[in-house]
Design an enzyme around this catalytic site. Structure first.
Site, PDB file in Angstrom:
ATOM      1  N   TRP A 102       0.836  -1.205   0.000  1.00  0.00           N
ATOM      2  CA  TRP A 102       0.000   0.000   0.000  1.00  0.00           C
ATOM      3  C   TRP A 102       0.867   1.249   0.000  1.00  0.00           C
ATOM      4  O   TRP A 102       0.579   2.225  -0.690  1.00  0.00           O
ATOM      5  CB  TRP A 102      -0.971   0.001   1.175  1.00  0.00           C
ATOM      6  CG  TRP A 102      -1.950  -1.134   1.127  1.00  0.00           C
ATOM      7  CD1 TRP A 102      -2.067  -2.146   2.038  1.00  0.00           C
ATOM      8  CD2 TRP A 102      -2.937  -1.399   0.114  1.00  0.00           C
ATOM      9  NE1 TRP A 102      -3.071  -3.014   1.643  1.00  0.00           N
ATOM     10  CE2 TRP A 102      -3.609  -2.578   0.483  1.00  0.00           C
ATOM     11  CE3 TRP A 102      -3.309  -0.751  -1.072  1.00  0.00           C
ATOM     12  CZ2 TRP A 102      -4.643  -3.129  -0.290  1.00  0.00           C
ATOM     13  CZ3 TRP A 102      -4.329  -1.289  -1.840  1.00  0.00           C
ATOM     14  CH2 TRP A 102      -4.979  -2.463  -1.447  1.00  0.00           C
ATOM     15  N   ASP A 172      -1.476   6.572   6.203  1.00  0.00           N
ATOM     16  CA  ASP A 172      -2.553   5.653   5.837  1.00  0.00           C
ATOM     17  C   ASP A 172      -2.779   4.761   7.061  1.00  0.00           C
ATOM     18  O   ASP A 172      -1.921   3.959   7.418  1.00  0.00           O
ATOM     19  CB  ASP A 172      -2.106   4.828   4.623  1.00  0.00           C
ATOM     20  CG  ASP A 172      -3.134   3.788   4.190  1.00  0.00           C
ATOM     21  OD1 ASP A 172      -4.151   3.603   4.897  1.00  0.00           O
ATOM     22  OD2 ASP A 172      -2.906   3.158   3.130  1.00  0.00           O
ATOM     23  N   LYS A 196     -11.956  -1.957   7.292  1.00  0.00           N
ATOM     24  CA  LYS A 196     -11.140  -2.808   8.163  1.00  0.00           C
ATOM     25  C   LYS A 196     -11.630  -2.713   9.611  1.00  0.00           C
ATOM     26  O   LYS A 196     -11.932  -3.705  10.221  1.00  0.00           O
ATOM     27  CB  LYS A 196      -9.659  -2.422   8.109  1.00  0.00           C
ATOM     28  CG  LYS A 196      -8.967  -2.253   6.734  1.00  0.00           C
ATOM     29  CD  LYS A 196      -9.183  -3.306   5.756  1.00  0.00           C
ATOM     30  CE  LYS A 196      -8.661  -3.234   4.347  1.00  0.00           C
ATOM     31  NZ  LYS A 196      -7.600  -2.415   3.910  1.00  0.00           N
TER      32      LYS A 196
HETATM   33  C1  LIG Z   1      -7.102  -2.017   2.487  1.00  0.00           C
HETATM   34  C2  LIG Z   1      -6.055  -0.975   2.465  1.00  0.00           C
HETATM   35  C3  LIG Z   1      -5.950  -0.032   1.439  1.00  0.00           C
HETATM   36  C4  LIG Z   1      -6.890  -0.024   0.254  1.00  0.00           C
HETATM   37  O1  LIG Z   1      -8.124   0.420   0.654  1.00  0.00           O
HETATM   38  P1  LIG Z   1      -9.312   0.627  -0.400  1.00  0.00           P
HETATM   39  O2  LIG Z   1     -10.361   1.202   0.500  1.00  0.00           O
HETATM   40  O3  LIG Z   1      -9.652  -0.729  -0.932  1.00  0.00           O
HETATM   41  O4  LIG Z   1      -8.857   1.548  -1.437  1.00  0.00           O
HETATM   42  C5  LIG Z   1      -4.971   0.923   1.523  1.00  0.00           C
HETATM   43  N1  LIG Z   1      -4.119   0.964   2.544  1.00  0.00           N
HETATM   44  C6  LIG Z   1      -4.176   0.057   3.550  1.00  0.00           C
HETATM   45  C7  LIG Z   1      -3.194   0.139   4.666  1.00  0.00           C
HETATM   46  C8  LIG Z   1      -5.143  -0.940   3.540  1.00  0.00           C
HETATM   47  O5  LIG Z   1      -5.190  -1.830   4.537  1.00  0.00           O
END
Ligand SMILES: *Cc1c(COP(=O)(O)O)cnc(C)c1O
Length: 361
Positions: A102, A172, A196
Protein backbone atom coordinates in the site's frame (compact mmCIF):
# COMPACT_ATOMS: atom_id res chain seq x y z
CA UNK A 1 -28.20 -19.20 12.54
CA UNK A 2 -24.54 -19.96 13.00
CA UNK A 3 -21.82 -17.38 12.66
CA UNK A 4 -18.19 -18.09 11.82
CA UNK A 5 -15.08 -16.44 13.21
CA UNK A 6 -14.05 -14.25 10.30
CA UNK A 7 -10.34 -13.38 10.07
CA UNK A 8 -10.67 -11.49 6.78
CA UNK A 9 -8.26 -8.60 6.16
CA UNK A 10 -11.11 -6.53 4.78
CA UNK A 11 -14.03 -6.11 4.50
CA UNK A 12 -13.97 -7.67 7.89
CA UNK A 13 -15.84 -8.64 11.01
CA UNK A 14 -18.17 -6.10 12.63
CA UNK A 15 -19.27 -6.25 16.28
CA UNK A 16 -22.25 -8.58 16.57
CA UNK A 17 -24.17 -6.16 18.80
CA UNK A 18 -23.71 -3.45 16.14
CA UNK A 19 -25.15 -5.74 13.46
CA UNK A 20 -28.06 -6.58 15.74
CA UNK A 21 -28.77 -2.94 16.43
CA UNK A 22 -28.57 -2.10 12.72
CA UNK A 23 -31.00 -4.95 12.05
CA UNK A 24 -33.42 -3.70 14.71
CA UNK A 25 -33.30 -0.20 13.22
CA UNK A 26 -33.46 -1.38 9.62
CA UNK A 27 -37.10 -0.52 8.95
CA UNK A 28 -37.46 2.41 11.33
CA UNK A 29 -34.47 4.38 12.55
CA UNK A 30 -35.14 6.56 15.60
CA UNK A 31 -38.88 6.78 14.99
CA UNK A 32 -38.39 8.25 11.51
CA UNK A 33 -40.40 5.46 9.90
CA UNK A 34 -37.54 4.91 7.44
CA UNK A 35 -34.38 2.92 7.03
CA UNK A 36 -31.21 5.03 7.03
CA UNK A 37 -30.70 3.62 3.52
CA UNK A 38 -33.84 5.44 2.38
CA UNK A 39 -33.20 8.81 3.99
CA UNK A 40 -32.37 11.97 2.12
CA UNK A 41 -28.84 13.02 2.97
CA UNK A 42 -30.31 16.53 3.41
CA UNK A 43 -32.93 15.45 5.96
CA UNK A 44 -32.83 16.50 9.61
CA UNK A 45 -32.75 12.80 10.55
CA UNK A 46 -29.58 12.20 8.56
CA UNK A 47 -28.08 15.48 9.71
CA UNK A 48 -28.27 14.18 13.28
CA UNK A 49 -26.60 10.92 12.19
CA UNK A 50 -23.65 12.49 10.34
CA UNK A 51 -23.04 15.11 13.03
CA UNK A 52 -23.32 12.46 15.74
CA UNK A 53 -20.83 10.18 13.97
CA UNK A 54 -18.34 13.01 13.60
CA UNK A 55 -18.73 14.08 17.23
CA UNK A 56 -18.20 10.50 18.46
CA UNK A 57 -15.13 10.06 16.23
CA UNK A 58 -13.70 13.30 17.62
CA UNK A 59 -14.37 12.05 21.14
CA UNK A 60 -12.89 8.56 20.67
CA UNK A 61 -9.76 9.74 18.82
CA UNK A 62 -9.45 13.02 20.73
CA UNK A 63 -9.23 14.98 17.47
CA UNK A 64 -8.05 18.58 18.02
CA UNK A 65 -10.35 21.44 16.97
CA UNK A 66 -8.02 22.59 14.19
CA UNK A 67 -8.58 19.33 12.29
CA UNK A 68 -11.48 18.61 9.93
CA UNK A 69 -13.10 15.22 9.66
CA UNK A 70 -14.15 14.41 6.10
CA UNK A 71 -16.36 11.51 5.01
CA UNK A 72 -15.49 10.71 1.40
CA UNK A 73 -15.60 7.80 -1.04
CA UNK A 74 -13.15 6.10 -3.35
CA UNK A 75 -11.31 4.10 -0.69
CA UNK A 76 -7.87 4.67 0.73
CA UNK A 77 -6.67 4.08 -2.84
CA UNK A 78 -8.16 7.40 -3.96
CA UNK A 79 -6.24 9.12 -1.18
CA UNK A 80 -3.01 8.03 -2.88
CA UNK A 81 -3.93 10.66 -5.54
CA UNK A 82 -5.95 13.06 -3.43
CA UNK A 83 -3.05 13.70 -1.04
CA UNK A 84 -0.56 14.79 -3.73
CA UNK A 85 -3.20 16.78 -5.65
CA UNK A 86 -3.93 18.78 -2.49
CA UNK A 87 -0.56 18.85 -0.74
CA UNK A 88 2.21 18.48 -3.34
CA UNK A 89 2.00 22.10 -4.32
CA UNK A 90 4.95 24.06 -2.90
CA UNK A 91 8.25 22.29 -3.65
CA UNK A 92 6.42 19.57 -5.59
CA UNK A 93 8.35 16.95 -3.59
CA UNK A 94 7.31 14.34 -1.04
CA UNK A 95 9.08 11.64 1.01
CA UNK A 96 7.91 8.03 1.29
CA UNK A 97 8.69 5.06 3.50
CA UNK A 98 8.12 1.89 1.49
CA UNK A 99 6.95 -0.55 4.15
CA UNK A 100 4.62 -2.59 1.97
CA UNK A 101 2.40 -2.76 -1.05
CA UNK A 102 0.00 0.00 0.00
CA UNK A 103 2.87 2.35 0.82
CA UNK A 104 4.33 1.59 -2.58
CA UNK A 105 1.04 2.37 -4.29
CA UNK A 106 0.86 5.72 -2.48
CA UNK A 107 4.39 6.45 -3.71
CA UNK A 108 3.74 5.35 -7.31
CA UNK A 109 0.61 7.48 -7.54
CA UNK A 110 2.30 10.56 -6.07
CA UNK A 111 5.19 10.15 -8.52
CA UNK A 112 2.70 10.99 -11.29
CA UNK A 113 2.25 14.46 -9.81
CA UNK A 114 5.66 15.41 -8.54
CA UNK A 115 9.01 14.23 -7.24
CA UNK A 116 8.42 11.28 -4.93
CA UNK A 117 11.49 10.24 -2.92
CA UNK A 118 12.00 6.95 -1.12
CA UNK A 119 13.66 7.56 2.25
CA UNK A 120 13.59 3.93 3.41
CA UNK A 121 12.29 0.55 2.30
CA UNK A 122 11.91 -2.96 3.67
CA UNK A 123 11.36 -4.57 0.27
CA UNK A 124 14.58 -6.61 0.71
CA UNK A 125 12.90 -8.95 3.22
CA UNK A 126 9.33 -9.06 1.84
CA UNK A 127 8.39 -6.10 4.05
CA UNK A 128 8.66 -8.20 7.19
CA UNK A 129 9.94 -5.26 9.24
CA UNK A 130 9.61 -1.49 9.54
CA UNK A 131 12.79 0.06 8.09
CA UNK A 132 15.02 2.24 10.25
CA UNK A 133 14.61 5.89 9.38
CA UNK A 134 17.63 8.13 8.92
CA UNK A 135 16.43 11.72 9.24
CA UNK A 136 19.41 12.99 7.23
CA UNK A 137 17.65 11.47 4.21
CA UNK A 138 14.47 13.44 4.84
CA UNK A 139 13.88 16.41 2.57
CA UNK A 140 13.10 19.45 4.76
CA UNK A 141 11.41 21.03 1.74
CA UNK A 142 9.07 18.11 1.11
CA UNK A 143 5.39 19.01 0.89
CA UNK A 144 4.60 15.92 2.93
CA UNK A 145 6.08 12.74 4.36
CA UNK A 146 4.01 9.59 3.80
CA UNK A 147 3.85 6.45 5.90
CA UNK A 148 1.52 3.46 6.00
CA UNK A 149 1.03 3.06 9.75
CA UNK A 150 -0.09 -0.56 9.75
CA UNK A 151 0.91 -2.78 6.85
CA UNK A 152 -2.13 -4.97 6.43
CA UNK A 153 -0.55 -7.53 4.10
CA UNK A 154 2.74 -8.00 5.97
CA UNK A 155 1.59 -7.52 9.56
CA UNK A 156 3.94 -4.71 10.58
CA UNK A 157 3.16 -1.52 12.44
CA UNK A 158 5.05 1.69 13.18
CA UNK A 159 5.60 2.17 16.87
CA UNK A 160 7.39 5.48 16.75
CA UNK A 161 6.22 8.69 15.12
CA UNK A 162 8.99 9.84 12.75
CA UNK A 163 10.37 13.27 13.56
CA UNK A 164 9.75 15.12 10.32
CA UNK A 165 10.04 18.65 11.69
CA UNK A 166 7.60 21.00 10.00
CA UNK A 167 6.87 18.70 7.08
CA UNK A 168 3.27 17.44 7.30
CA UNK A 169 3.19 13.75 8.21
CA UNK A 170 0.58 11.85 6.20
CA UNK A 171 -0.47 8.40 7.38
CA UNK A 172 -2.55 5.65 5.84
CA UNK A 173 -4.22 4.14 8.92
CA UNK A 174 -6.75 2.00 7.08
CA UNK A 175 -6.07 -1.15 9.06
CA UNK A 176 -5.33 0.24 12.53
CA UNK A 177 -7.52 3.31 13.03
CA UNK A 178 -9.59 3.02 16.24
CA UNK A 179 -7.33 0.20 17.50
CA UNK A 180 -5.09 2.42 19.64
CA UNK A 181 -4.71 5.94 20.94
CA UNK A 182 -2.87 8.24 18.54
CA UNK A 183 -1.56 11.76 18.96
CA UNK A 184 -3.40 13.31 16.01
CA UNK A 185 -1.54 16.60 16.47
CA UNK A 186 1.65 14.93 15.21
CA UNK A 187 0.02 14.30 11.81
CA UNK A 188 -1.04 16.56 8.96
CA UNK A 189 -3.39 14.04 7.35
CA UNK A 190 -4.65 10.66 8.50
CA UNK A 191 -6.81 8.65 6.15
CA UNK A 192 -8.47 5.26 6.33
CA UNK A 193 -10.81 3.13 4.29
CA UNK A 194 -13.62 2.13 6.65
CA UNK A 195 -13.89 -1.56 5.83
CA UNK A 196 -11.14 -2.81 8.16
CA UNK A 197 -11.95 -1.36 11.55
CA UNK A 198 -14.77 1.14 11.18
CA UNK A 199 -17.76 0.28 9.02
CA UNK A 200 -18.82 -1.50 5.82
CA UNK A 201 -16.90 -0.76 2.61
CA UNK A 202 -17.74 2.48 0.81
CA UNK A 203 -16.63 5.13 3.29
CA UNK A 204 -13.19 6.71 3.62
CA UNK A 205 -12.41 8.90 6.62
CA UNK A 206 -9.92 11.77 6.28
CA UNK A 207 -8.69 13.69 9.32
CA UNK A 208 -6.83 16.76 8.10
CA UNK A 209 -5.23 19.80 9.70
CA UNK A 210 -7.15 22.86 8.52
CA UNK A 211 -4.16 24.76 7.13
CA UNK A 212 -3.55 21.94 4.63
CA UNK A 213 -6.93 22.54 3.01
CA UNK A 214 -7.42 25.01 0.17
CA UNK A 215 -4.17 24.70 -1.79
CA UNK A 216 -5.14 22.05 -4.31
CA UNK A 217 -3.76 22.21 -7.84
CA UNK A 218 -6.01 23.87 -10.42
CA UNK A 219 -6.47 20.62 -12.29
CA UNK A 220 -7.79 18.85 -9.19
CA UNK A 221 -11.23 17.37 -9.84
CA UNK A 222 -13.82 19.05 -7.61
CA UNK A 223 -14.53 15.77 -5.86
CA UNK A 224 -10.79 15.27 -5.14
CA UNK A 225 -10.40 18.66 -3.52
CA UNK A 226 -10.44 18.46 0.28
CA UNK A 227 -11.87 21.98 0.35
CA UNK A 228 -15.02 20.83 -1.46
CA UNK A 229 -15.79 18.37 1.32
CA UNK A 230 -14.59 20.61 4.16
CA UNK A 231 -16.71 23.57 3.04
CA UNK A 232 -19.80 21.40 2.71
CA UNK A 233 -19.50 19.30 5.88
CA UNK A 234 -19.04 16.20 3.68
CA UNK A 235 -22.41 16.87 2.01
CA UNK A 236 -21.28 18.39 -1.30
CA UNK A 237 -22.76 15.34 -2.97
CA UNK A 238 -24.46 12.25 -1.59
CA UNK A 239 -22.09 10.71 0.94
CA UNK A 240 -22.13 6.97 1.77
CA UNK A 241 -24.99 7.50 4.21
CA UNK A 242 -25.44 3.98 5.51
CA UNK A 243 -21.72 3.54 6.16
CA UNK A 244 -21.63 6.80 8.11
CA UNK A 245 -24.53 5.53 10.22
CA UNK A 246 -22.73 2.21 10.76
CA UNK A 247 -19.55 4.00 11.82
CA UNK A 248 -21.68 5.84 14.39
CA UNK A 249 -22.91 2.50 15.77
CA UNK A 250 -19.36 1.11 15.89
CA UNK A 251 -18.23 4.22 17.79
CA UNK A 252 -21.15 3.80 20.24
CA UNK A 253 -19.93 0.25 20.78
CA UNK A 254 -16.35 1.41 21.47
CA UNK A 255 -17.58 4.09 23.87
CA UNK A 256 -20.32 2.19 25.71
CA UNK A 257 -19.50 -1.51 25.46
CA UNK A 258 -15.70 -1.44 25.36
CA UNK A 259 -15.12 1.68 27.45
CA UNK A 260 -13.12 3.86 25.05
CA UNK A 261 -9.99 3.70 22.95
CA UNK A 262 -7.57 2.76 25.76
CA UNK A 263 -9.72 -0.23 26.71
CA UNK A 264 -9.98 -1.13 23.03
CA UNK A 265 -6.19 -1.08 22.77
CA UNK A 266 -5.79 -3.23 25.92
CA UNK A 267 -8.11 -5.82 24.44
CA UNK A 268 -6.19 -5.75 21.14
CA UNK A 269 -2.85 -6.21 22.97
CA UNK A 270 -4.30 -9.17 24.85
CA UNK A 271 -5.64 -10.83 21.70
CA UNK A 272 -2.44 -10.34 19.72
CA UNK A 273 -0.28 -11.58 22.63
CA UNK A 274 -2.27 -14.83 22.79
CA UNK A 275 -1.66 -15.51 19.13
CA UNK A 276 2.00 -14.42 18.99
CA UNK A 277 2.81 -16.37 22.19
CA UNK A 278 1.37 -19.48 20.66
CA UNK A 279 3.27 -18.93 17.38
CA UNK A 280 6.54 -18.29 19.22
CA UNK A 281 6.20 -21.59 21.09
CA UNK A 282 4.87 -23.67 18.22
CA UNK A 283 7.11 -26.12 16.37
CA UNK A 284 4.82 -26.09 13.34
CA UNK A 285 3.73 -22.47 12.91
CA UNK A 286 5.99 -19.40 12.75
CA UNK A 287 5.15 -15.71 12.75
CA UNK A 288 6.73 -13.93 9.77
CA UNK A 289 7.33 -10.71 11.74
CA UNK A 290 9.53 -10.53 14.82
CA UNK A 291 9.82 -8.10 17.70
CA UNK A 292 8.58 -4.57 18.06
CA UNK A 293 7.27 -4.13 14.53
CA UNK A 294 4.49 -6.69 14.98
CA UNK A 295 0.98 -5.53 14.15
CA UNK A 296 -1.83 -5.99 16.64
CA UNK A 297 -4.31 -6.21 13.78
CA UNK A 298 -2.83 -8.50 11.11
CA UNK A 299 -0.82 -11.57 12.09
CA UNK A 300 0.79 -13.48 9.20
CA UNK A 301 2.24 -16.93 9.89
CA UNK A 302 3.58 -19.91 7.97
CA UNK A 303 4.41 -23.57 8.46
CA UNK A 304 7.11 -23.51 5.77
CA UNK A 305 5.27 -26.23 3.86
CA UNK A 306 2.75 -25.13 1.23
CA UNK A 307 0.78 -28.37 1.38
CA UNK A 308 0.47 -28.16 5.14
CA UNK A 309 -0.58 -24.49 4.89
CA UNK A 310 -3.36 -25.46 2.50
CA UNK A 311 -4.46 -28.32 4.70
CA UNK A 312 -4.58 -25.97 7.70
CA UNK A 313 -6.57 -23.26 5.92
CA UNK A 314 -9.13 -25.82 4.78
CA UNK A 315 -9.40 -27.58 8.14
CA UNK A 316 -9.77 -24.20 9.88
CA UNK A 317 -12.54 -23.12 7.49
CA UNK A 318 -14.35 -26.41 8.06
CA UNK A 319 -14.18 -25.72 11.80
CA UNK A 320 -15.63 -22.19 11.40
CA UNK A 321 -12.43 -20.09 11.29
CA UNK A 322 -12.64 -18.48 7.87
CA UNK A 323 -10.46 -16.27 5.64
CA UNK A 324 -7.14 -17.36 7.13
CA UNK A 325 -5.34 -17.73 3.81
CA UNK A 326 -2.36 -15.37 3.62
CA UNK A 327 -1.85 -12.72 0.97
CA UNK A 328 -0.37 -14.19 -2.19
CA UNK A 329 2.84 -12.14 -1.79
CA UNK A 330 3.60 -13.64 1.66
CA UNK A 331 1.94 -17.05 1.37
CA UNK A 332 0.91 -19.10 4.37
CA UNK A 333 -1.75 -17.69 6.63
CA UNK A 334 -2.85 -14.37 8.03
CA UNK A 335 -5.24 -13.84 10.90
CA UNK A 336 -6.69 -10.34 10.88
CA UNK A 337 -7.88 -9.72 14.41
CA UNK A 338 -9.46 -6.29 14.18
CA UNK A 339 -11.33 -4.57 17.02
CA UNK A 340 -14.50 -6.53 16.37
CA UNK A 341 -12.89 -9.98 16.62
CA UNK A 342 -13.89 -11.13 20.10
CA UNK A 343 -11.19 -12.35 22.54
CA UNK A 344 -12.98 -15.69 22.48
CA UNK A 345 -12.44 -15.93 18.71
CA UNK A 346 -8.66 -15.74 19.16
CA UNK A 347 -8.75 -18.17 22.12
CA UNK A 348 -10.63 -20.69 20.04
CA UNK A 349 -8.35 -20.21 17.04
CA UNK A 350 -5.28 -20.85 19.20
CA UNK A 351 -6.90 -23.98 20.64
CA UNK A 352 -7.69 -25.17 17.13
CA UNK A 353 -4.10 -24.53 15.99
CA UNK A 354 -2.69 -26.47 18.99
CA UNK A 355 -4.93 -29.37 18.16
CA UNK A 356 -4.00 -29.23 14.46
CA UNK A 357 -0.31 -29.21 15.36
CA UNK A 358 -0.67 -32.26 17.63
CA UNK A 359 -2.60 -34.22 15.04
CA UNK A 360 -0.26 -33.37 12.17
CA UNK A 361 3.21 -33.72 13.63
C1 LIG B 1 -7.10 -2.02 2.49
C2 LIG B 1 -6.05 -0.98 2.46
C3 LIG B 1 -5.95 -0.03 1.44
C4 LIG B 1 -6.89 -0.02 0.25
O1 LIG B 1 -8.12 0.42 0.65
P1 LIG B 1 -9.31 0.63 -0.40
O2 LIG B 1 -10.36 1.20 0.50
O3 LIG B 1 -9.65 -0.73 -0.93
O4 LIG B 1 -8.86 1.55 -1.44
C5 LIG B 1 -4.97 0.92 1.52
N1 LIG B 1 -4.12 0.96 2.54
C6 LIG B 1 -4.18 0.06 3.55
C7 LIG B 1 -3.19 0.14 4.67
C8 LIG B 1 -5.14 -0.94 3.54
O5 LIG B 1 -5.19 -1.83 4.54
Amino acid sequence: MSRVYNFSAGPSVLPESVLERAASEMLDCNGSGQSVMEMSHRSKEFDAIIKGTEQKLRQVLNIPDNYKVLFVQGGASSQFAMVPLNLMNKSGKADFVISGQWAKKAYTEAARYGQANIVASSADKTFSYIPELDSSKFDPEADYFHVCWNNTIYGTHFNEIPDVGNVPLVADMSSCILSEKIDISKFGVIYAGAQKNMAPAGLTVVIIREDLIGNARDITPTMFNYKTHADNDSLYNTPPTYCIYMLGLVLDWIINDIGGIEKMHEQNVKKAAMLYDFLDNSKMFNATVQGKDRSLMNVPFVTGNDELDKKFVKAAADAGFVNLKGHRSVGGMRASIYNAMPVEGVEKLVAFMKDFEEKNS
